[in-house]
Design a protein around this motif. Structure first.
Motif, PDB file in Angstrom:
ATOM      1  N   ALA A   1       6.280  19.143  30.036  1.00  0.00           N
ATOM      2  CA  ALA A   1       6.112  20.438  29.378  1.00  0.00           C
ATOM      3  C   ALA A   1       5.111  20.330  28.236  1.00  0.00           C
ATOM      4  O   ALA A   1       4.665  19.241  27.874  1.00  0.00           O
ATOM      5  CB  ALA A   1       7.467  20.925  28.847  1.00  0.00           C
ATOM      6  N   ASP A   2       4.774  21.477  27.678  1.00  0.00           N
ATOM      7  CA  ASP A   2       3.984  21.591  26.443  1.00  0.00           C
ATOM      8  C   ASP A   2       2.621  20.913  26.565  1.00  0.00           C
ATOM      9  O   ASP A   2       2.339  19.909  25.898  1.00  0.00           O
ATOM     10  CB  ASP A   2       4.763  21.004  25.260  1.00  0.00           C
ATOM     11  CG  ASP A   2       6.041  21.776  24.975  1.00  0.00           C
ATOM     12  OD1 ASP A   2       6.166  22.908  25.472  1.00  0.00           O
ATOM     13  OD2 ASP A   2       6.914  21.246  24.279  1.00  0.00           O
ATOM     14  N   PHE A   3       1.768  21.525  27.373  1.00  0.00           N
ATOM     15  CA  PHE A   3       0.398  21.037  27.537  1.00  0.00           C
ATOM     16  C   PHE A   3      -0.555  21.731  26.556  1.00  0.00           C
ATOM     17  O   PHE A   3      -1.733  21.883  26.842  1.00  0.00           O
ATOM     18  CB  PHE A   3      -0.075  21.258  28.976  1.00  0.00           C
ATOM     19  CG  PHE A   3       0.585  20.344  29.976  1.00  0.00           C
ATOM     20  CD1 PHE A   3      -0.047  19.206  30.438  1.00  0.00           C
ATOM     21  CD2 PHE A   3       1.859  20.623  30.460  1.00  0.00           C
ATOM     22  CE1 PHE A   3       0.557  18.364  31.358  1.00  0.00           C
ATOM     23  CE2 PHE A   3       2.479  19.793  31.387  1.00  0.00           C
ATOM     24  CZ  PHE A   3       1.826  18.658  31.829  1.00  0.00           C
ATOM     25  N   GLU A   4      -0.065  22.123  25.416  1.00  0.00           N
ATOM     26  CA  GLU A   4      -0.863  22.881  24.445  1.00  0.00           C
ATOM     27  C   GLU A   4      -2.092  22.117  23.954  1.00  0.00           C
ATOM     28  O   GLU A   4      -3.081  22.726  23.565  1.00  0.00           O
ATOM     29  CB  GLU A   4       0.000  23.254  23.236  1.00  0.00           C
ATOM     30  CG  GLU A   4       1.110  24.235  23.541  1.00  0.00           C
ATOM     31  CD  GLU A   4       2.111  24.330  22.406  1.00  0.00           C
ATOM     32  OE1 GLU A   4       2.133  25.389  21.759  1.00  0.00           O
ATOM     33  OE2 GLU A   4       2.854  23.377  22.172  1.00  0.00           O
ATOM     34  N   LEU A   5      -2.032  20.790  23.962  1.00  0.00           N
ATOM     35  CA  LEU A   5      -3.138  19.980  23.432  1.00  0.00           C
ATOM     36  C   LEU A   5      -3.855  19.211  24.533  1.00  0.00           C
ATOM     37  O   LEU A   5      -4.489  18.188  24.272  1.00  0.00           O
ATOM     38  CB  LEU A   5      -2.594  19.011  22.369  1.00  0.00           C
ATOM     39  CG  LEU A   5      -1.902  19.679  21.176  1.00  0.00           C
ATOM     40  CD1 LEU A   5      -1.416  18.636  20.181  1.00  0.00           C
ATOM     41  CD2 LEU A   5      -2.828  20.674  20.471  1.00  0.00           C
ATOM     42  N   VAL A   6      -3.764  19.682  25.771  1.00  0.00           N
ATOM     43  CA  VAL A   6      -4.416  18.990  26.878  1.00  0.00           C
ATOM     44  C   VAL A   6      -5.913  18.863  26.594  1.00  0.00           C
ATOM     45  O   VAL A   6      -6.549  19.789  26.086  1.00  0.00           O
ATOM     46  CB  VAL A   6      -4.149  19.743  28.205  1.00  0.00           C
ATOM     47  CG1 VAL A   6      -4.776  21.138  28.201  1.00  0.00           C
ATOM     48  CG2 VAL A   6      -4.626  18.928  29.385  1.00  0.00           C
TER      49      VAL A   6
END
Length: 318
Positions: free
Chosen positions: A228-233
């Motif tokens: 989860a949480d790929f905000e900073l990919v």
């Protein structure tokens, strides 16, 4: 000393985020009878029950993350998560009930995700999650979209945070701040430039990575674990996703990497990302006046940093 928000301020901010999520969801045709907050730290995460839709509403961001940068990150996160889900990778995926794009409402920019039931009776297995991170890396290898280099360290974010901390000696004293700035003067040029990174670390390939410690960002669902949480990919060395982890978790990742036919972690690169990650932790202190509860997580890390070698003892060989 900076002005700190009160508990009442935080409660009002969270309530406004929930109201915005409910309003946006209903405007998109989502049935909402009850909004249930699942998580509230940097973002307010809201289940729009009874619909199987979860809204994530960022509420505390660095000043350098303006609307344009936030929108870019949110679009990249939605695209990567959907791309992985389409290839059978277990991720928390975007909701199919609304358009796959950020939604603006009442000053908030939010995204919508599929609701998965959490398995509350099962704790994290960080070693297994570190091993499975190699599976995630193998899957991300083919992602065709454009991503920034080390986008987890936002443009100007560290410098901006250090400027804020000049007025917060209760969070980081002048001696500590001076050392942090000297470390960033050494490490920053390598973070900001892919070309410089490749010069310093020849042969270490840059590739899509999760960006925010995937072993710690696994959702434990009733049907199994999901990243989860790929905000900073972003693009970076695989070591970026293992920064700050204990040696046994590094070894667990290496075991998974061998299984997937990937290279094991490079100790010199790992030292570099650990040092950069520590400066990111220090820069996060600048958010404490807007999120006082964050301080209890960061202060112990600052004590450890004071006892560590300058810039992590990394020889960048330049």
């Amino acid at each position: 000393m900076a002005d700190y928000v009160t508990e009442g301020d935080v409660a009002r901010r969270s309530a406004a985020a929930v109201d915005a999520a409910v309003g946006a969801g209903r405007a998109l045709g989502v049935e909402v009878a009850q909004a249930r907050v699942l998580h509230d730290l940097f973002s307010v995460v809201v289940h729009l029950a009874p619909s199987p839709v979860v809204a994530r509403v960022p509420t505390v961001l660095p000043g350098s993350t303006g609307p344009e940068e936030l929108g870019r990150r949110q679009r990249a996160e939605l695209d990567v998560a959907a791309w992985l889900a389409g290839r059978g990778v277990p991720v928390v995926d975007p909701s199919p009930l609304v358009p796959r794009e950020p939604v603006l409402r009442d000053g908030f920019s939010m995204t919508f995700w599929r609701f998965w039931e959490e398995d509350r009776g099962r704790g994290p297995d960080y070693a297994a999650q570190a091993r499975e991170t190699a599976v995630l890396h193998a899957a991300l290898e083919g992602y065709p979209g454009r991503l920034p280099f080390l986008g987890a360290v936002g443009p100007g974010a560290v410098e901006e945070a250090f400027g804020v901390l000049e007025g917060c000696p209760e969070l980081l004293g002048a001696t500590d701040l001076e050392r942090a700035r000297r470390e960033w003067a050494v490490l920053g040029p390598v973070v900001r430039s892919r070309a410089v990174f490749e010069e310093v670390f020849p042969g270490v390939r840059v590739r899509p990575v999760h960006g925010d410690s995937p072993p710690a960002n696994v959702f434990r669902g009733v049907g199994g674990d999901r990243f989860a949480d790929f905000e900073l990919v972003s693009l970076g060395p695989v070591e970026w996703d293992l920064a700050g982890l204990d040696p046994e978790l590094v070894a667990a990742y290496d075991g998974g990497a061998r299984r997937e036919g990937l290279r094991v972690l490079d100790g010199r690169v790992l030292g570099f990302v650990n040092a950069v990650g520590m400066l990111c932790v220090l820069s996060a202190l600048a958010l404490v006046p807007r999120m006082p509860s964050l301080g209890r997580y960061l202060v112990p890390a600052v004590r450890g940093w004071r006892e560590s070698p300058f810039a992590g003892g990394v020889d960048l060989g330049r």
